[in-house]
Design an enzyme around this catalytic site. Structure first.
Site, PDB file in Angstrom:
ATOM      1  N   ARG A 469       0.867  -1.192   0.000  1.00  0.00           N
ATOM      2  CA  ARG A 469       0.000   0.000   0.000  1.00  0.00           C
ATOM      3  C   ARG A 469       0.899   1.237   0.000  1.00  0.00           C
ATOM      4  NH1 ARG A 469      -3.216  -3.471   3.793  1.00  0.00           N
ATOM      5  NH2 ARG A 469      -5.351  -3.534   3.023  1.00  0.00           N
ATOM      6  N   GLU A 604     -12.583  -4.557  -6.609  1.00  0.00           N
ATOM      7  CA  GLU A 604     -13.135  -4.253  -5.286  1.00  0.00           C
ATOM      8  C   GLU A 604     -14.391  -3.392  -5.371  1.00  0.00           C
ATOM      9  OE1 GLU A 604     -10.123  -2.195  -2.988  1.00  0.00           O
ATOM     10  OE2 GLU A 604      -9.339  -1.156  -4.737  1.00  0.00           O
ATOM     11  N   CYS A 675      -6.486 -10.162  -1.893  1.00  0.00           N
ATOM     12  CA  CYS A 675      -5.583  -9.440  -0.988  1.00  0.00           C
ATOM     13  C   CYS A 675      -6.316  -8.678   0.099  1.00  0.00           C
ATOM     14  CB  CYS A 675      -4.671  -8.504  -1.769  1.00  0.00           C
ATOM     15  SG  CYS A 675      -5.556  -7.148  -2.540  1.00  0.00           S
TER      16      CYS A 675
HETATM   17  C1  PEP Z   1      -9.322  -4.032  -0.048  1.00  0.00           C
HETATM   18  O1  PEP Z   1     -10.128  -3.122  -0.253  1.00  0.00           O
HETATM   19  O2  PEP Z   1      -9.651  -5.210   0.159  1.00  0.00           O
HETATM   20  C2  PEP Z   1      -7.878  -3.748  -0.019  1.00  0.00           C
HETATM   21  C3  PEP Z   1      -7.000  -4.715   0.080  1.00  0.00           C
HETATM   22  O3  PEP Z   1      -7.483  -2.457  -0.075  1.00  0.00           O
HETATM   23  P1  PEP Z   1      -7.555  -1.433   1.138  1.00  0.00           P
HETATM   24  O4  PEP Z   1      -7.895  -2.205   2.376  1.00  0.00           O
HETATM   25  O5  PEP Z   1      -6.219  -0.780   1.200  1.00  0.00           O
HETATM   26  O6  PEP Z   1      -8.646  -0.505   0.717  1.00  0.00           O
HETATM   27 MG    MG Z   2      -9.499  -1.270  -1.146  1.00  0.00          MG
END
Ligand code: PEP
Ligand code: MG
Length: 755
Positions: A469, A604, A675
């Site tokens: 990230r 997502e 992920c």
């Molecule tokens: C998710 O949305 O699942 C992800 C891995 O990204 P983040 O948690 O950084 O939004």
């Molecule tokens: Mg995300």
């Protein structure tokens, strides 16, 4: 009516204990509603009684001494049905249950409303009249509204007041408080309360005859604070890498900012003494941050105030007090700064608890990087009375037990010992391959954003980095990192893992992840607003700098993959890929030749699920972000505590969406990984394997538990479990199914509370 309501609620809020709060309620409500009696019964499910806790109008001796079984009387009925009861003649009602010792015989009109919080009845607020009259609609509304307002206040007042109970009560029951889980794990230890070293708000204005001397002492104090920050930064050197320690530099930059220094000096020369001038300047700055909609920027108000207090401390005296930290320190405070956290020797820091602060604060980022359990947002924490108390921090469930009874202490010691034993047992899996019983390889990768997490456990056992990230290195600074700074950061990640692959995700800000130096307009629904790839495409300067830094970082290593977040359709993917090509071209124009690395996108957003076949055809890989996908599919804000019980990534609808993505990607023969948090939840591992997922990415603490599960199942068994799970009604059904299966397979050691 509203005025009465506000007045009563305000008075209750400043009451020092539960009894006082309730007695204010009953006398004020009785007056406001012109009733003959107002009482509050609190529901005690452990003993099975509604207890008369406060009354204005009933016999005083009855207060605290009258208990009505939960299944009896009109109070029991209001409590059971969780709805108001308005009667002209209470004694004539079949459920009436006389408690003669209260002196209630002469009252006929009755109105009882339940006090409810989170579906649970906390008690009943009752008004009575001698006359045979039902209460008017307006009176019902007032009482109803008041009960709703009071529910939260009672929960807090209870928390505050319970510490004022007798010694024996306290010793036997302790105090359980709830907050937000900000970093997982369990800690047992001794509370050390940290507090602002100087009360800046209490500093008076004072005129000075010697502005030069005041200016000098102000400059000396600023310098001393700067040195403290530098010392703290160095102290963390053994624990955190340079990159993560950037947040101390961010504080130093804030401290030395032109506006902070010059405004204070200007005020000194206008005649105020240094402390007064400092207070005015700090308050001015903090107020600006306070008014910002965005949580990250509001957090910066705490940083400014903390810096102000530190400078004031040096203005007042020369040295900071030396704290003697116990071996298992539970650091607790209204708000805790990174500097206060860094002052605890890392070996002594067991857990952290705060009243304020959000998961995006620097303290939260630091605690997670250090692997220390952290519970934030603990309302009603009586900070001033907790020094050196024993305490348990349950970072999994967001709970804090203060002076816990022996049974709770023993239970958590057992849990902590189990965690230790489990981690030792899991350690045996370190060098074993991650494959199912029928030898299907499942690659286990690391989710990270801090270099610290890469140097620890994850580095040795992960197959690569599945999600880096990149916003975290951006968030700990006061300005955009330069292309070269970014290149160095990405390079160290790529080097640590070389030759394994590292997937760098382009900046995913907005939503709950703002940047202090990028102006984001206040939005009604930031999660549905300007975030992720939308910002990146609207600000090609930011994206192209980042892409160039990534491409330059991989020169000679070639283990980079680039991933774009939050795409909601084909067009965005095409534009993002075009930007990547443009970055490659601009480097070529400078004579820097870099091959294009594999490029992928996160799935997502629901629209991307439905277009995933088209999207997959444009990229090299897909990675499913179940954190956001769950919030968008279930329409549940992932950070909203009011609906956190509804946010559950094991929901069968989420599983079906994942299946659809697998299907779409299979059409184009593209790799799909997961992920989001789901990938690190061992309960989900068999389900993901069952749907064909072969690449998982998770935080380092999940790698070995997930490997254990992988090695326990066959792919055929996983497919069967998935079919059963898809038929479940809800997430609870899926969880129950998997928990049963884990117990059968001897994996019950992995069943964690709340997971
Ligand atoms: C998710 O949305 O699942 C992800 C891995 O990204 P983040 O948690 O950084 O939004
Ligand atoms: Mg995300």
């Amino acid at each position: 009516m509203l005025e009465n309501l506000h007045r009563i609620v305000n008075q209750v809020n400043i009451a020092s204990n539960l009894r006082e709060a309730l007695s204010i309620v009953v006398s004020e409500v009785r007056q406001a509603i012109h009733a003959d009696v107002c009482s509050v019964y609190l529901t005690d499910r452990t003993s099975g009684y509604n207890v008369l806790e406060a009354s204005d109008g009933l016999h005083r001796e009855a207060i605290g001494n009258v208990s009505i079984p939960l299944d009896k009387g009109l109070i029991g009925r209001v409590c059971r049905e969780a709805s108001p009861l308005n009667l002209q003649d209470a004694p004539a009602h079949p459920d009436y249950f006389l408690t003669a010792e209260t002196g209630e015989q002469s009252f006929h009109g009755f109105l009882g409303v339940p006090i409810i919080q989170n579906r649970s009845v906390l008690g009943v607020l009752v008004v009575r009249r001698r006359s045979y009259d039902r209460f008017s609609d307006e009176e019902v509304t007032l009482l109803f509204t008041l009960a709703a307002q009071l529910a939260g206040t009672i929960v807090n007042a209870r928390a505050n007041g319970e510490l004022l109970l007798s010694q024996e009560e306290r010793e036997s029951g302790g105090l359980l408080l709830s907050g937000r889980s900000s970093s997982g794990g369990v800690a047992l230890g001794t509370v050390v309360v940290v507090f602002p070293e100087a009360d800046l708000a209490g500093v008076p204005d004072r005129s000075t005859e010697h502005p030069e001397l005041e200016e000098d002492s102000f400059r000396v104090a600023v310098q001393a604070v700067k040195e403290d920050l530098q010392t703290s930064e160095r102290r963390m050197a053994g624990t955190l890498p340079k990159e993560d320690r950037a947040l101390f530099n961010a504080l130093i930059l804030m401290l030395e900012s032109e506006s902070l220094i010059q405004n204070t000096i200007q005020r000194i020369h206008q005649g105020n003494w240094a402390a007064g001038a400092l207070r005015e300047t700090i308050e001015e700055h903090a107020r600006i941050f306070d008014q910002m909609e965005d949580i990250y920027l509001r957090e910066r108000a705490s940083d400014v105030r903390d810096l102000g207090r530190r400078v004031l401390t040096y203005l007042n005296r020369d040295t900071s007090p030396i704290i003697d930290y116990p071996a298992q320190t539970i650091l607790l405070g209204e708000e805790i700064s990174v500097v206060q956290l860094a002052q605890v020797p890392p070996d002594c820091l067991a857990g952290v608890v705060t009243v304020t602060g959000s998961n995006t604060s620097h303290v939260a980022i630091l605690a997670r990087a250090l692997g220390v359990p952290l519970v934030m947002g603990v309302a009603g924490l009586p900070v001033g009375r907790l020094e050196r108390r024993p305490a348990v921090v349950d970072g999994y469930r967001g709970r804090v037990y203060l002076s816990p009874p022996a049974s709770v202490w023993a239970e958590y010691s057992r849990l902590a010992a189990q965690e230790l034993q489990l981690s030792q047992e899991l350690d045996n899996l370190r060098d074993l391959p991650s494959q199912t019983r029928d030898q299907t390889a499942i690659s286990l990768n690391l989710n990270t954003g801090l270099v610290a997490e890469m140097t620890a456990l994850g580095k040795d056992i992960a197959d690569g980095v599945g999600l880096y990230r990149t916003e975290l290195p951006f968030m700990v600074r006061n300005r955009f990192p330069s292309e070269e700074e970014q290149r160095e950061n990405y390079r160290s990640a790529l080097e640590i893992f070389h030759p394994r692959q590292v997937t760098l995700r382009t900046l995913d800000i907005g939503g709950d992840k703002p940047l202090p130096y990028l102006h984001l307009q206040a939005e009604e629904n930031p999660f549905l607003g300007w975030r992720g790839i939308r910002i990146a495409l609207d600000r090609p300067d930011i994206l192209s700098t980042q892409l160039r830094a990534m491409l330059r970082a991989t020169i000679g290593l070639n283990n980079l993959r680039i991933m774009f977040p939050m795409v909601s359709g084909v067009r965005e993917v095409k534009e993002a890929i075009a930007q990547l090509h443009a970055a490659q071209r601009s480097l070529r124009e400078q004579g820097i030749e870099v091959a294009l690395p594999p490029a992928g996108v996160m799935i997502e957003v629901p629209s991307a699920v439905y277009q995933c076949r088209e999207i997959a055809s444009l990229v090299d890989f897909l990675s499913i972000g179940t954190n956001d996908l769950t919030q968008y599919l279930l329409a549940v804000d992932r950070n909203n505590p009011n609906v956190s019980n509804l946010y559950d990534h094991l929901h069968p609808a989420v599983l079906r969406a994942l299946l659809q993505v697998m299907d779409g990607a299979a059409h184009c023969n593209r790799e799909v990984g997961v992920c989001g948090e789901l990938a690190g939840n061992p309960l989900a591992t068999p389900l993901l394997i069952g749907m064909g997922v072969r690449h998982l990415s998770m935080s380092s603490s999940s790698l070995l538990p997930v490997k254990w599960v992988v090695r326990t199942f066959t792919t055929a068994a996983c497919k069967d479990l998935l079919q059963t799970a898809l038929g479940c009604e809800d997430a609870a059904g899926v969880r129950h199914l998997m928990q049963q299966e884990f117990t059968r397979k001897g994996l019950s050691g992995l069943l964690r509370p709340g997971k």
